[in-house]
Design an enzyme around this catalytic site. Sequence first.
Site, PDB file in Angstrom:
ATOM      1  N   ARG A 223       0.850  -1.175   0.000  1.00  0.00           N
ATOM      2  CA  ARG A 223       0.000   0.000   0.000  1.00  0.00           C
ATOM      3  C   ARG A 223       0.894   1.236   0.000  1.00  0.00           C
ATOM      4  NH1 ARG A 223      -3.678  -2.621  -1.669  1.00  0.00           N
ATOM      5  NH2 ARG A 223      -5.690  -2.985  -0.699  1.00  0.00           N
ATOM      6  N   HIS A 271      -1.751   0.539  -9.701  1.00  0.00           N
ATOM      7  CA  HIS A 271      -2.387  -0.417  -8.771  1.00  0.00           C
ATOM      8  C   HIS A 271      -2.933  -1.611  -9.571  1.00  0.00           C
ATOM      9  CE1 HIS A 271      -4.214  -0.797  -4.543  1.00  0.00           C
ATOM     10  NE2 HIS A 271      -4.145  -1.996  -5.099  1.00  0.00           N
TER      11      HIS A 271
HETATM   12  P1  NAP Z   1      -1.679 -11.275   4.578  1.00  0.00           P
HETATM   13  O1  NAP Z   1      -1.853 -12.704   4.229  1.00  0.00           O
HETATM   14  O2  NAP Z   1      -2.488 -10.704   5.680  1.00  0.00           O
HETATM   15  O3  NAP Z   1      -0.142 -11.045   4.862  1.00  0.00           O
HETATM   16  C1  NAP Z   1       0.339  -9.891   5.461  1.00  0.00           C
HETATM   17  C2  NAP Z   1       1.787 -10.140   5.858  1.00  0.00           C
HETATM   18  O4  NAP Z   1       2.319  -8.926   6.375  1.00  0.00           O
HETATM   19  C3  NAP Z   1       1.919 -11.190   6.955  1.00  0.00           C
HETATM   20  O5  NAP Z   1       3.037 -12.002   6.717  1.00  0.00           O
HETATM   21  C4  NAP Z   1       2.129 -10.344   8.200  1.00  0.00           C
HETATM   22  O6  NAP Z   1       2.886 -10.980   9.211  1.00  0.00           O
HETATM   23  C5  NAP Z   1       2.930  -9.201   7.630  1.00  0.00           C
HETATM   24  N1  NAP Z   1       2.845  -8.038   8.498  1.00  0.00           N
HETATM   25  C6  NAP Z   1       1.754  -7.308   8.836  1.00  0.00           C
HETATM   26  N2  NAP Z   1       2.082  -6.332   9.684  1.00  0.00           N
HETATM   27  C7  NAP Z   1       3.401  -6.451   9.896  1.00  0.00           C
HETATM   28  C8  NAP Z   1       4.347  -5.744  10.686  1.00  0.00           C
HETATM   29  N3  NAP Z   1       3.964  -4.702  11.450  1.00  0.00           N
HETATM   30  N4  NAP Z   1       5.613  -6.161  10.683  1.00  0.00           N
HETATM   31  C9  NAP Z   1       6.008  -7.210   9.937  1.00  0.00           C
HETATM   32  N5  NAP Z   1       5.178  -7.925   9.160  1.00  0.00           N
HETATM   33  C10 NAP Z   1       3.891  -7.546   9.137  1.00  0.00           C
HETATM   34  O7  NAP Z   1      -1.982 -10.366   3.295  1.00  0.00           O
HETATM   35  P2  NAP Z   1      -1.777 -10.735   1.756  1.00  0.00           P
HETATM   36  O8  NAP Z   1      -2.950 -11.432   1.229  1.00  0.00           O
HETATM   37  O9  NAP Z   1      -0.449 -11.352   1.598  1.00  0.00           O
HETATM   38  O10 NAP Z   1      -1.776  -9.257   1.146  1.00  0.00           O
HETATM   39  C11 NAP Z   1      -0.822  -8.313   1.578  1.00  0.00           C
HETATM   40  C12 NAP Z   1      -1.168  -6.934   1.083  1.00  0.00           C
HETATM   41  O11 NAP Z   1      -0.913  -6.826  -0.315  1.00  0.00           O
HETATM   42  C13 NAP Z   1      -2.633  -6.535   1.192  1.00  0.00           C
HETATM   43  O12 NAP Z   1      -2.953  -6.158   2.510  1.00  0.00           O
HETATM   44  C14 NAP Z   1      -2.700  -5.379   0.222  1.00  0.00           C
HETATM   45  O13 NAP Z   1      -2.352  -4.188   0.892  1.00  0.00           O
HETATM   46  C15 NAP Z   1      -1.630  -5.703  -0.805  1.00  0.00           C
HETATM   47  N6  NAP Z   1      -2.193  -6.066  -2.121  1.00  0.00           N
HETATM   48  C16 NAP Z   1      -1.847  -5.304  -3.185  1.00  0.00           C
HETATM   49  C17 NAP Z   1      -2.321  -5.644  -4.426  1.00  0.00           C
HETATM   50  C18 NAP Z   1      -1.915  -4.855  -5.628  1.00  0.00           C
HETATM   51  O14 NAP Z   1      -2.435  -5.090  -6.721  1.00  0.00           O
HETATM   52  N7  NAP Z   1      -0.978  -3.944  -5.493  1.00  0.00           N
HETATM   53  C19 NAP Z   1      -3.166  -6.753  -4.606  1.00  0.00           C
HETATM   54  C20 NAP Z   1      -3.494  -7.485  -3.482  1.00  0.00           C
HETATM   55  C21 NAP Z   1      -2.997  -7.139  -2.233  1.00  0.00           C
HETATM   56  P3  NAP Z   1       2.304 -12.289   9.971  1.00  0.00           P
HETATM   57  O15 NAP Z   1       2.272 -13.379   8.912  1.00  0.00           O
HETATM   58  O16 NAP Z   1       3.302 -12.551  11.011  1.00  0.00           O
HETATM   59  O17 NAP Z   1       0.935 -11.926  10.444  1.00  0.00           O
HETATM   60  C1  GLV Z   2      -5.763  -4.966  -3.921  1.00  0.00           C
HETATM   61  O1  GLV Z   2      -5.020  -4.051  -3.781  1.00  0.00           O
HETATM   62  C2  GLV Z   2      -6.168  -5.816  -2.859  1.00  0.00           C
HETATM   63  O2  GLV Z   2      -5.908  -5.487  -1.698  1.00  0.00           O
HETATM   64  O3  GLV Z   2      -6.758  -6.867  -3.144  1.00  0.00           O
END
Ligand code: NAP
Ligand code: GLV
Length: 308
Positions: A223, A271
């Site tokens: 983000r 994005h």
């Molecule tokens: P997720 O499964 O919730 O994974 C989040 C990861 O971040 C986890 O490993 C978590 O650690 C870690 N984390 C959170 N807070 C932290 C901190 N303070 N210090 C260190 N590590 C931390 O989420 P996801 O499905 O992988 O998605 C991640 C993010 O990608 C989304 O929230 C979104 O913002 C972004 N995204 C972007 C796009 C795009 O097109 N650009 C698309 C989809 C998602 P733990 O495992 O220890 O909890």
């Molecule tokens: C896209 O940015 C998502 O969080 O799925």
Amino acid sequence: MIFAVAATTQTRKWVEAFRSRAPDLRVDALEDVPNPGDVAWIATWETAPGRFAPLTNLRAVFAMGAGVEKFLGRDDLRDDVALIRLNDAGMAVQMADYALYAALTVLRNFDHYDRDKAGFTWRPLRPRSPSSLRVTVLGLGTLGGFVAARLAERGYTVSGWSRSEKQIPNVRAVHGADSLDRLLAETELLISILPSTPETRNLLDARRLALLPRGAYVVNAGRGDQLDLDALLNLLDNGHLRGAQLDVFPTEPLPATHPAWENPALRITPHAAAFTLIDEAVEQMLDKLARFERGEKVEGLVDRTRCY
Ligand code: NAP
Ligand code: GLV
């Protein structure tokens, strides 16, 4: 009880996808629901203020994406309404491709060739091997964990960072706030796939970005609020950083007047690193709905205290 749908685009397509898979569930576009009090569940990415207030009998919100910051801290969404996000739903492979694009750019010097072209310069540069590149993935969740594993399979030297301890084959996983500075100091390609939370906001500030070694390359697909864009542009301009590939920005769309657009060392994508795929998402939401209604554990149930 109605399962309502309110997407930012293609709401009809979503509705049809739900109806064809769950003929016994009453599914309607939110705008077609005469009495909002009949809506028990909603699949949405539409979060205009007050959006949820009329849905007085709402039981669960199914976010049409992975990042849920815009569903949190709202006056119109009660804390007892379950907030359930997507896990992967076709995004992990796209995110890995997005990361790989940056990794190949660095290894194969595609960024240098783009710039050489502007000066009519023919300058072949020797590639580096994947194992010689030290990559760090911030966030080892559904998406980051997959990306780190993919890069490791491809032979990159991969570290990963998360809040809690992780084990991913061939990835050096470290966790906790205290370990971040040391990790940055040895990172040549930094890839952030963190959620937006109070703890990650401005995590990559001027001080931390400057810890990266000279010539490092930065990717942000998490983000926009987790990276100080002005500080990044300064480090690109003064030559400390080699380049960056950003998919997310503090303000989206990135305003046309923003200096980032003109920075030759910065690749901008709108994005678009990973799109939610409707069929995969609907399949997953229906499975989660069934588990939720049976009172079972639901993967992706957002912990409102962690904010992700
Ligand atoms: P997720 O499964 O919730 O994974 C989040 C990861 O971040 C986890 O490993 C978590 O650690 C870690 N984390 C959170 N807070 C932290 C901190 N303070 N210090 C260190 N590590 C931390 O989420 P996801 O499905 O992988 O998605 C991640 C993010 O990608 C989304 O929230 C979104 O913002 C972004 N995204 C972007 C796009 C795009 O097109 N650009 C698309 C989809 C998602 P733990 O495992 O220890 O909890
Ligand atoms: C896209 O940015 C998502 O969080 O799925």
